[in-house]
Motif scaffolding. Structure first.
Motif, PDB file in Angstrom:
ATOM      1  N   LYS A  76      48.694  22.815 -57.257  1.00 63.62           N
ATOM      2  CA  LYS A  76      48.081  21.735 -58.039  1.00 63.62           C
ATOM      3  C   LYS A  76      48.355  20.417 -57.387  1.00 63.62           C
ATOM      4  CE  LYS A  76      49.132  24.731 -62.042  1.00 63.62           C
ATOM      5  NZ  LYS A  76      49.360  25.429 -63.653  1.00 63.62           N
ATOM      6  N   ASP A 119      43.610  24.340 -61.214  1.00 61.30           N
ATOM      7  CA  ASP A 119      42.549  24.806 -62.333  1.00 61.30           C
ATOM      8  C   ASP A 119      41.643  24.651 -62.847  1.00 61.30           C
ATOM      9  OD1 ASP A 119      45.130  24.348 -63.465  1.00 61.30           O
ATOM     10  OD2 ASP A 119      45.746  22.493 -64.062  1.00 61.30           O
ATOM     11  N   GLY A 161      39.864  26.127 -60.750  1.00 59.61           N
ATOM     12  CA  GLY A 161      39.594  28.319 -60.598  1.00 59.61           C
ATOM     13  C   GLY A 161      38.646  28.104 -59.626  1.00 59.61           C
ATOM     14  N   MET A 180      37.126  27.753 -64.989  1.00 57.27           N
ATOM     15  CA  MET A 180      38.539  26.463 -64.978  1.00 57.27           C
ATOM     16  C   MET A 180      39.173  26.860 -65.940  1.00 57.27           C
ATOM     17  SD  MET A 180      36.097  22.944 -64.557  1.00 57.27           S
ATOM     18  CE  MET A 180      35.108  23.079 -65.651  1.00 57.27           C
ATOM     19  N   THR A 181      40.732  26.345 -66.178  1.00 58.24           N
ATOM     20  CA  THR A 181      41.054  25.944 -67.196  1.00 58.24           C
ATOM     21  C   THR A 181      40.796  25.436 -68.382  1.00 58.24           C
ATOM     22  OG1 THR A 181      42.624  24.553 -66.685  1.00 58.24           O
ATOM     23  CG2 THR A 181      43.856  26.100 -65.515  1.00 58.24           C
ATOM     24  N   GLU A 182      42.017  25.984 -69.698  1.00 57.07           N
ATOM     25  CA  GLU A 182      40.850  25.080 -70.923  1.00 57.07           C
ATOM     26  C   GLU A 182      41.384  23.502 -70.418  1.00 57.07           C
ATOM     27  OE1 GLU A 182      41.833  24.603 -75.187  1.00 57.07           O
ATOM     28  OE2 GLU A 182      42.263  25.965 -74.222  1.00 57.07           O
ATOM     29  N   GLU A 183      42.900  22.475 -69.925  1.00 53.99           N
ATOM     30  CA  GLU A 183      43.076  22.151 -69.351  1.00 53.99           C
ATOM     31  C   GLU A 183      42.186  21.084 -68.482  1.00 53.99           C
ATOM     32  OE1 GLU A 183      44.926  24.328 -68.909  1.00 53.99           O
ATOM     33  OE2 GLU A 183      46.700  24.282 -70.402  1.00 53.99           O
ATOM     34  N   ARG A 197      37.974  21.725 -68.199  1.00 57.29           N
ATOM     35  CA  ARG A 197      37.394  21.500 -69.172  1.00 57.29           C
ATOM     36  C   ARG A 197      37.638  19.779 -69.956  1.00 57.29           C
ATOM     37  NH1 ARG A 197      37.557  27.188 -69.520  1.00 57.29           N
ATOM     38  NH2 ARG A 197      38.547  27.503 -71.692  1.00 57.29           N
TER      39      ARG A 197
END
Length: 106
Positions: free
Chosen positions: A18, A31, A33, A95-98, A100
Motif C-alpha cells: 500500500k 487498492d 487491484g 479497484m477497492t471502493e476507496e 474508485r
C-alpha cells in the motif's frame, strides 16, 4: 512456518504494498487491484503475481523493483519472486471502493 505466521506476514506485505504507487496514479497498487496473488511459502519466500493498468506502463521497471524491494524488506521474508501477469486483464472493477472514490469513478 505455521498458517498463522504466514497470514501475519501476508498482512505485513499488504501494508508495504500500500506504499507502492504508479507515479501517474494517486492510488496505491494494492487498492488499484494490481496484486493478484500473494503466496508466502514455508521457506519464507513469497510468490507475488501482479499486473499493470496498461501493458505498456512506462514506469513498469520502477514499480516492479519497488515491489520486490519493499516485500523483501518485510521482517521474516527471505526473497520475493514478483511475476508480471496480464491474465486476467486488469479493469476498473478490480479497484477497492476507496480507490474508485479517490479517482472519481463512484
Amino acid at each position: 512456518m505455521t498458517q498463522q505466521e504466514k497470514t501475519l506476514l501476508e498482512e505485513h506485505i499488504v501494508d508495504v504494498l500500500k506504499t507502492v504507487y504508479d507515479p501517474e496514479i494517486p492510488v496505491n497498487i494494492f487498492d488499484l487491484g494490481m496484486i493478484y496473488k500473494i503466496d508466502v511459502k514455508d521457506d519464507a519466500t513469497v510468490d507475488l503475481d501482479m499486473t499493470f493498468t496498461a501493458p505498456n506502463c512506462p514506469a513498469a521497471d520502477f514499480i516492479l523493483e519497488d515491489v520486490r524491494t519493499k516485500v523483501e524488506g518485510v521482517a521474516g521474508i527471505k526473497a520475493a519472486n514478483v511475476n508480471l501477469v496480464f491474465e486476467p486483464a486488469w479493469d476498473q472493477s478490480m479497484m477497492t471502493e476507496e480507490a474508485r472514490v479517490e479517482l472519481g469513478f463512484d
